[in-house]
Design a protein around this motif. Structure first.
Motif, PDB file in Angstrom:
ATOM      1  N   THR A 127      -0.726 107.031 -20.733  1.00  0.00           N
ATOM      2  CA  THR A 127      -0.943 105.764 -20.508  1.00  0.00           C
ATOM      3  C   THR A 127       0.382 104.951 -19.987  1.00  0.00           C
ATOM      4  N   MET A 128       0.918 105.043 -21.214  1.00  0.00           N
ATOM      5  CA  MET A 128       2.227 104.801 -20.106  1.00  0.00           C
ATOM      6  C   MET A 128       3.091 105.249 -19.130  1.00  0.00           C
ATOM      7  N   SER A 129       2.756 107.032 -19.268  1.00  0.00           N
ATOM      8  CA  SER A 129       2.322 107.575 -18.080  1.00  0.00           C
ATOM      9  C   SER A 129       2.576 106.940 -17.110  1.00  0.00           C
ATOM     10  N   VAL A 130       1.095 106.932 -16.760  1.00  0.00           N
ATOM     11  CA  VAL A 130       1.205 106.672 -15.565  1.00  0.00           C
ATOM     12  C   VAL A 130       1.276 104.306 -15.664  1.00  0.00           C
ATOM     13  N   VAL A 131       0.903 103.704 -15.979  1.00  0.00           N
ATOM     14  CA  VAL A 131       1.025 102.127 -16.247  1.00  0.00           C
ATOM     15  C   VAL A 131       2.310 101.991 -16.082  1.00  0.00           C
ATOM     16  N   GLY A 132       3.832 102.686 -16.669  1.00  0.00           N
ATOM     17  CA  GLY A 132       4.687 102.672 -16.659  1.00  0.00           C
ATOM     18  C   GLY A 132       5.456 103.192 -14.775  1.00  0.00           C
ATOM     19  N   LEU A 133       4.491 104.035 -14.252  1.00  0.00           N
ATOM     20  CA  LEU A 133       4.943 104.867 -12.413  1.00  0.00           C
ATOM     21  C   LEU A 133       4.786 103.854 -11.621  1.00  0.00           C
ATOM     22  N   ALA A 134       3.744 103.151 -12.134  1.00  0.00           N
ATOM     23  CA  ALA A 134       2.667 102.268 -10.770  1.00  0.00           C
ATOM     24  C   ALA A 134       3.573 100.618 -11.233  1.00  0.00           C
ATOM     25  N   ALA A 135       3.947 100.277 -12.566  1.00  0.00           N
ATOM     26  CA  ALA A 135       4.551  99.431 -12.818  1.00  0.00           C
ATOM     27  C   ALA A 135       5.386  99.377 -11.866  1.00  0.00           C
ATOM     28  N   LEU A 136       6.259 100.154 -11.812  1.00  0.00           N
ATOM     29  CA  LEU A 136       7.855 100.865 -11.187  1.00  0.00           C
ATOM     30  C   LEU A 136       7.690 100.837 -10.124  1.00  0.00           C
ATOM     31  N   ALA A 137       6.731 101.275  -9.400  1.00  0.00           N
ATOM     32  CA  ALA A 137       6.818 101.552  -7.417  1.00  0.00           C
ATOM     33  C   ALA A 137       6.306 100.331  -7.426  1.00  0.00           C
ATOM     34  N   GLN A 138       4.522  99.509  -7.806  1.00  0.00           N
ATOM     35  CA  GLN A 138       5.098  98.028  -7.296  1.00  0.00           C
ATOM     36  C   GLN A 138       6.430  96.994  -7.408  1.00  0.00           C
ATOM     37  N   ILE A 139       7.069  97.478  -8.313  1.00  0.00           N
ATOM     38  CA  ILE A 139       8.674  96.424  -8.354  1.00  0.00           C
ATOM     39  C   ILE A 139       9.259  96.699  -7.636  1.00  0.00           C
ATOM     40  N   GLY A 140       9.277  97.793  -6.754  1.00  0.00           N
ATOM     41  CA  GLY A 140       9.911  99.022  -5.718  1.00  0.00           C
ATOM     42  C   GLY A 140       9.252  98.087  -4.505  1.00  0.00           C
ATOM     43  N   ALA A 176      11.339 109.282 -14.378  1.00  0.00           N
ATOM     44  CA  ALA A 176      12.334 109.860 -13.443  1.00  0.00           C
ATOM     45  C   ALA A 176      11.378 109.074 -11.903  1.00  0.00           C
ATOM     46  N   MET A 177      10.426 109.189 -11.253  1.00  0.00           N
ATOM     47  CA  MET A 177       9.710 108.663 -10.625  1.00  0.00           C
ATOM     48  C   MET A 177       9.799 107.462 -10.498  1.00  0.00           C
ATOM     49  N   GLY A 178       9.634 106.804 -11.468  1.00  0.00           N
ATOM     50  CA  GLY A 178       8.892 106.118 -10.751  1.00  0.00           C
ATOM     51  C   GLY A 178      10.580 104.784 -11.165  1.00  0.00           C
ATOM     52  N   THR A 179      11.554 105.127 -11.196  1.00  0.00           N
ATOM     53  CA  THR A 179      12.742 104.572 -11.048  1.00  0.00           C
ATOM     54  C   THR A 179      13.427 104.551  -9.578  1.00  0.00           C
ATOM     55  N   THR A 180      13.106 106.067  -9.343  1.00  0.00           N
ATOM     56  CA  THR A 180      13.385 106.388  -7.819  1.00  0.00           C
ATOM     57  C   THR A 180      13.032 105.742  -6.600  1.00  0.00           C
ATOM     58  N   PHE A 181      11.258 105.252  -7.164  1.00  0.00           N
ATOM     59  CA  PHE A 181      10.769 104.435  -6.663  1.00  0.00           C
ATOM     60  C   PHE A 181      11.330 102.836  -6.214  1.00  0.00           C
ATOM     61  N   TYR A 182      11.759 102.524  -7.656  1.00  0.00           N
ATOM     62  CA  TYR A 182      12.571 101.548  -7.899  1.00  0.00           C
ATOM     63  C   TYR A 182      13.385 101.096  -6.990  1.00  0.00           C
ATOM     64  N   LEU A 183      13.716 102.518  -6.924  1.00  0.00           N
ATOM     65  CA  LEU A 183      15.677 101.624  -6.099  1.00  0.00           C
ATOM     66  C   LEU A 183      15.660 102.137  -5.052  1.00  0.00           C
ATOM     67  N   ILE A 184      15.077 102.662  -4.666  1.00  0.00           N
ATOM     68  CA  ILE A 184      14.720 102.662  -2.845  1.00  0.00           C
ATOM     69  C   ILE A 184      14.354 101.832  -2.521  1.00  0.00           C
ATOM     70  N   GLY A 185      13.246 100.907  -2.965  1.00  0.00           N
ATOM     71  CA  GLY A 185      12.751  99.377  -2.838  1.00  0.00           C
ATOM     72  C   GLY A 185      14.345  98.550  -2.643  1.00  0.00           C
ATOM     73  N   ARG A 186      14.761  98.773  -4.072  1.00  0.00           N
ATOM     74  CA  ARG A 186      16.108  97.821  -4.185  1.00  0.00           C
ATOM     75  C   ARG A 186      17.295  98.255  -3.243  1.00  0.00           C
TER      76      ARG A 186
END
Length: 258
Positions: A19-32, A221-231
Protein backbone atom coordinates in the motif's frame (compact mmCIF):
# COMPACT_ATOMS: atom_id res chain seq x y z
CA UNK A 1 5.63 -8.11 -15.09
CA UNK A 2 8.01 -10.96 -15.85
CA UNK A 3 10.59 -8.48 -17.17
CA UNK A 4 10.23 -6.34 -14.03
CA UNK A 5 11.03 -9.38 -11.89
CA UNK A 6 14.43 -9.45 -13.58
CA UNK A 7 15.32 -6.30 -11.64
CA UNK A 8 13.38 -6.55 -8.37
CA UNK A 9 12.44 -9.07 -5.74
CA UNK A 10 8.82 -10.33 -5.78
CA UNK A 11 6.25 -8.17 -3.97
CA UNK A 12 6.47 -8.87 -0.22
CA UNK A 13 3.53 -10.50 1.60
CA UNK A 14 2.79 -7.23 3.37
CA UNK A 15 -0.32 -5.11 2.83
CA UNK A 16 1.47 -2.20 4.52
CA UNK A 17 4.45 -2.22 2.17
CA UNK A 18 2.42 -2.75 -0.98
CA UNK A 19 0.00 0.00 0.00
CA UNK A 20 2.75 2.45 0.94
CA UNK A 21 4.56 1.79 -2.33
CA UNK A 22 1.54 3.22 -4.13
CA UNK A 23 0.55 5.87 -1.59
CA UNK A 24 4.10 7.18 -1.11
CA UNK A 25 4.70 7.50 -4.84
CA UNK A 26 1.39 9.29 -5.35
CA UNK A 27 1.97 11.64 -2.40
CA UNK A 28 5.48 12.68 -3.48
CA UNK A 29 4.33 13.17 -7.06
CA UNK A 30 1.49 15.38 -5.80
CA UNK A 31 3.88 17.47 -3.69
CA UNK A 32 6.16 17.85 -6.71
CA UNK A 33 3.23 19.05 -8.81
CA UNK A 34 2.29 21.47 -6.03
CA UNK A 35 5.81 22.92 -6.24
CA UNK A 36 5.35 23.53 -9.96
CA UNK A 37 2.05 25.28 -9.24
CA UNK A 38 3.68 27.54 -6.64
CA UNK A 39 2.49 25.81 -3.45
CA UNK A 40 5.89 25.23 -1.84
CA UNK A 41 7.05 23.33 1.20
CA UNK A 42 8.24 26.16 3.40
CA UNK A 43 12.01 25.88 3.72
CA UNK A 44 15.08 27.17 1.92
CA UNK A 45 14.12 30.04 -0.41
CA UNK A 46 10.44 29.36 0.15
CA UNK A 47 10.57 29.60 3.95
CA UNK A 48 8.07 31.42 6.12
CA UNK A 49 8.07 32.26 9.79
CA UNK A 50 7.38 29.34 12.09
CA UNK A 51 8.35 27.82 15.39
CA UNK A 52 11.76 26.43 14.37
CA UNK A 53 14.99 28.09 13.42
CA UNK A 54 16.12 26.69 10.07
CA UNK A 55 19.06 24.87 11.67
CA UNK A 56 16.88 23.17 14.28
CA UNK A 57 14.30 22.40 11.62
CA UNK A 58 16.88 20.79 9.34
CA UNK A 59 18.23 18.68 12.20
CA UNK A 60 14.69 17.48 12.85
CA UNK A 61 14.38 16.47 9.20
CA UNK A 62 17.34 14.12 9.18
CA UNK A 63 17.99 12.90 12.73
CA UNK A 64 15.06 10.45 13.10
CA UNK A 65 15.91 8.80 9.77
CA UNK A 66 19.57 8.52 10.75
CA UNK A 67 18.67 7.00 14.12
CA UNK A 68 16.37 4.50 12.40
CA UNK A 69 19.12 3.46 9.99
CA UNK A 70 21.71 3.23 12.79
CA UNK A 71 19.35 1.24 15.01
CA UNK A 72 18.73 -1.26 12.21
CA UNK A 73 22.24 -2.68 12.68
CA UNK A 74 21.15 -3.85 16.15
CA UNK A 75 17.42 -4.41 15.69
CA UNK A 76 17.71 -6.22 12.34
CA UNK A 77 21.02 -8.10 12.54
CA UNK A 78 21.92 -9.97 9.37
CA UNK A 79 24.98 -11.23 7.49
CA UNK A 80 23.29 -10.57 4.14
CA UNK A 81 25.56 -8.29 2.07
CA UNK A 82 22.73 -6.48 0.32
CA UNK A 83 20.99 -5.72 3.60
CA UNK A 84 24.27 -4.51 5.15
CA UNK A 85 24.95 -2.23 2.17
CA UNK A 86 21.46 -0.72 2.38
CA UNK A 87 21.75 -0.07 6.12
CA UNK A 88 25.17 1.52 5.63
CA UNK A 89 24.09 3.68 2.69
CA UNK A 90 21.02 5.01 4.51
CA UNK A 91 22.98 5.74 7.70
CA UNK A 92 25.82 7.46 5.82
CA UNK A 93 23.41 9.55 3.75
CA UNK A 94 21.56 10.98 6.72
CA UNK A 95 24.73 11.32 8.82
CA UNK A 96 26.19 13.41 5.99
CA UNK A 97 23.06 15.58 5.97
CA UNK A 98 23.38 16.14 9.73
CA UNK A 99 27.07 17.01 9.27
CA UNK A 100 26.13 19.57 6.62
CA UNK A 101 23.55 21.16 8.90
CA UNK A 102 26.04 21.42 11.76
CA UNK A 103 29.18 22.49 9.92
CA UNK A 104 28.50 23.62 6.34
CA UNK A 105 25.13 25.28 5.80
CA UNK A 106 24.50 28.87 6.83
CA UNK A 107 21.08 29.76 8.24
CA UNK A 108 19.23 32.95 9.03
CA UNK A 109 15.54 32.13 8.65
CA UNK A 110 12.91 29.84 10.10
CA UNK A 111 11.10 26.70 9.00
CA UNK A 112 7.35 26.17 9.10
CA UNK A 113 6.27 23.44 11.51
CA UNK A 114 3.96 21.75 8.99
CA UNK A 115 6.72 21.49 6.36
CA UNK A 116 9.16 20.12 8.94
CA UNK A 117 6.63 17.49 10.01
CA UNK A 118 5.89 16.40 6.41
CA UNK A 119 9.54 16.06 5.41
CA UNK A 120 10.64 14.43 8.68
CA UNK A 121 7.83 11.90 8.45
CA UNK A 122 8.70 11.14 4.83
CA UNK A 123 12.41 10.55 5.49
CA UNK A 124 11.80 8.52 8.64
CA UNK A 125 8.99 6.36 7.27
CA UNK A 126 10.78 5.72 3.97
CA UNK A 127 13.93 4.65 5.81
CA UNK A 128 12.02 2.29 8.08
CA UNK A 129 9.96 0.87 5.21
CA UNK A 130 12.99 0.37 2.96
CA UNK A 131 14.67 -1.63 5.69
CA UNK A 132 11.48 -3.51 6.53
CA UNK A 133 10.97 -4.32 2.85
CA UNK A 134 14.55 -5.60 2.60
CA UNK A 135 13.96 -7.96 5.50
CA UNK A 136 11.45 -9.88 3.35
CA UNK A 137 14.16 -10.61 0.77
CA UNK A 138 16.36 -12.57 3.17
CA UNK A 139 16.65 -16.13 1.98
CA UNK A 140 15.05 -15.44 -1.41
CA UNK A 141 16.75 -16.03 -4.74
CA UNK A 142 18.28 -12.76 -5.91
CA UNK A 143 16.93 -11.05 -9.03
CA UNK A 144 18.64 -12.27 -12.21
CA UNK A 145 20.13 -8.83 -12.85
CA UNK A 146 22.24 -7.88 -9.81
CA UNK A 147 22.58 -4.09 -9.50
CA UNK A 148 24.46 -3.88 -6.17
CA UNK A 149 27.75 -2.75 -7.74
CA UNK A 150 26.00 -0.12 -9.86
CA UNK A 151 24.23 1.06 -6.72
CA UNK A 152 27.48 1.43 -4.77
CA UNK A 153 29.05 3.49 -7.55
CA UNK A 154 25.93 5.66 -7.85
CA UNK A 155 25.84 6.19 -4.09
CA UNK A 156 29.44 7.43 -3.99
CA UNK A 157 28.90 9.72 -6.99
CA UNK A 158 25.64 11.04 -5.57
CA UNK A 159 26.80 11.70 -2.02
CA UNK A 160 30.08 13.35 -3.10
CA UNK A 161 28.40 15.45 -5.79
CA UNK A 162 25.66 16.56 -3.41
CA UNK A 163 28.18 17.51 -0.70
CA UNK A 164 30.40 19.42 -3.15
CA UNK A 165 27.54 21.58 -4.41
CA UNK A 166 26.28 22.25 -0.88
CA UNK A 167 29.78 23.52 -0.05
CA UNK A 168 29.60 25.87 -3.06
CA UNK A 169 26.25 27.19 -1.83
CA UNK A 170 27.66 27.76 1.65
CA UNK A 171 30.58 29.73 0.20
CA UNK A 172 28.14 32.24 -1.27
CA UNK A 173 26.93 33.09 2.24
CA UNK A 174 30.53 33.26 3.51
CA UNK A 175 31.34 35.85 0.84
CA UNK A 176 28.67 38.10 2.34
CA UNK A 177 29.86 37.65 5.92
CA UNK A 178 27.00 35.28 6.72
CA UNK A 179 24.32 37.76 5.65
CA UNK A 180 21.31 36.50 3.73
CA UNK A 181 22.09 37.85 0.25
CA UNK A 182 20.96 35.74 -2.69
CA UNK A 183 23.37 35.37 -5.60
CA UNK A 184 23.41 33.17 -8.67
CA UNK A 185 25.56 30.13 -7.72
CA UNK A 186 28.61 29.38 -9.82
CA UNK A 187 31.05 26.51 -10.10
CA UNK A 188 30.59 22.78 -10.69
CA UNK A 189 27.31 21.95 -12.37
CA UNK A 190 25.84 25.28 -11.24
CA UNK A 191 27.16 26.58 -14.56
CA UNK A 192 24.59 24.43 -16.37
CA UNK A 193 21.77 23.77 -13.85
CA UNK A 194 20.51 25.71 -10.85
CA UNK A 195 19.87 22.62 -8.69
CA UNK A 196 22.78 20.19 -9.14
CA UNK A 197 22.48 19.26 -5.44
CA UNK A 198 18.98 17.94 -6.21
CA UNK A 199 20.29 16.01 -9.20
CA UNK A 200 22.86 14.24 -7.04
CA UNK A 201 20.28 13.63 -4.32
CA UNK A 202 18.13 11.87 -6.91
CA UNK A 203 21.15 9.74 -7.81
CA UNK A 204 21.54 8.81 -4.13
CA UNK A 205 17.92 7.68 -3.82
CA UNK A 206 18.18 5.63 -7.00
CA UNK A 207 21.33 4.07 -5.58
CA UNK A 208 19.23 2.85 -2.64
CA UNK A 209 17.00 1.08 -5.14
CA UNK A 210 19.98 -0.38 -7.04
CA UNK A 211 21.39 -1.77 -3.81
CA UNK A 212 18.09 -3.10 -2.44
CA UNK A 213 16.16 -3.97 -5.62
CA UNK A 214 12.81 -3.93 -3.83
CA UNK A 215 9.53 -2.55 -5.13
CA UNK A 216 9.21 -0.13 -2.22
CA UNK A 217 12.66 1.40 -2.75
CA UNK A 218 11.84 1.78 -6.46
CA UNK A 219 8.59 3.52 -5.59
CA UNK A 220 10.29 5.93 -3.18
CA UNK A 221 13.10 6.72 -5.64
CA UNK A 222 10.53 7.47 -8.32
CA UNK A 223 8.47 9.62 -5.94
CA UNK A 224 11.56 11.55 -4.80
CA UNK A 225 12.45 12.16 -8.44
CA UNK A 226 9.01 13.61 -9.16
CA UNK A 227 9.20 15.83 -6.08
CA UNK A 228 12.69 17.19 -6.84
CA UNK A 229 11.77 17.79 -10.48
CA UNK A 230 8.98 20.03 -9.23
CA UNK A 231 11.20 21.65 -6.61
CA UNK A 232 13.97 22.40 -9.10
CA UNK A 233 11.48 23.83 -11.60
CA UNK A 234 10.12 26.16 -8.89
CA UNK A 235 13.67 27.14 -7.85
CA UNK A 236 14.66 28.10 -11.40
CA UNK A 237 11.46 30.09 -11.77
CA UNK A 238 12.34 31.89 -8.51
CA UNK A 239 15.80 32.81 -9.83
CA UNK A 240 14.30 34.07 -13.10
CA UNK A 241 11.99 36.35 -11.12
CA UNK A 242 14.77 37.52 -8.77
CA UNK A 243 17.58 38.21 -11.24
CA UNK A 244 17.14 40.01 -14.56
CA UNK A 245 20.55 38.74 -15.66
CA UNK A 246 19.87 35.07 -14.87
CA UNK A 247 21.44 33.05 -17.74
CA UNK A 248 18.64 31.47 -19.75
CA UNK A 249 20.85 28.51 -20.74
CA UNK A 250 21.00 27.33 -17.12
CA UNK A 251 18.40 24.61 -16.73
CA UNK A 252 16.62 23.45 -13.59
CA UNK A 253 17.93 19.93 -12.97
CA UNK A 254 19.42 18.09 -15.97
CA UNK A 255 22.17 19.86 -17.95
CA UNK A 256 21.01 21.04 -21.40
CA UNK A 257 17.70 19.17 -21.05
CA UNK A 258 15.49 20.36 -18.14
Amino acid sequence: MEMAMTFVYPPPPSILLNTMSVVGLAALAQIGWSEVRGNHLKYSKFHRFGSFSSRIGMLLLYTPAFLAAAASFFLLPSDDLRFLLLKSALALHFLKRIFEVMFIHKYSGEMAVDSAFIITSSYFSSTVLMLYSQSFTLGLTEPPFDMKLIGIVMFVVGIVGNLYHHVLLAKLRNEEGGKKVYKIPKGGLFNTVICPHYLFEIIVFWSFFMVSQTIYSFSFAMGTTFYLIGRSYATRRWYLSKFDDFPKHIKALVPFVF
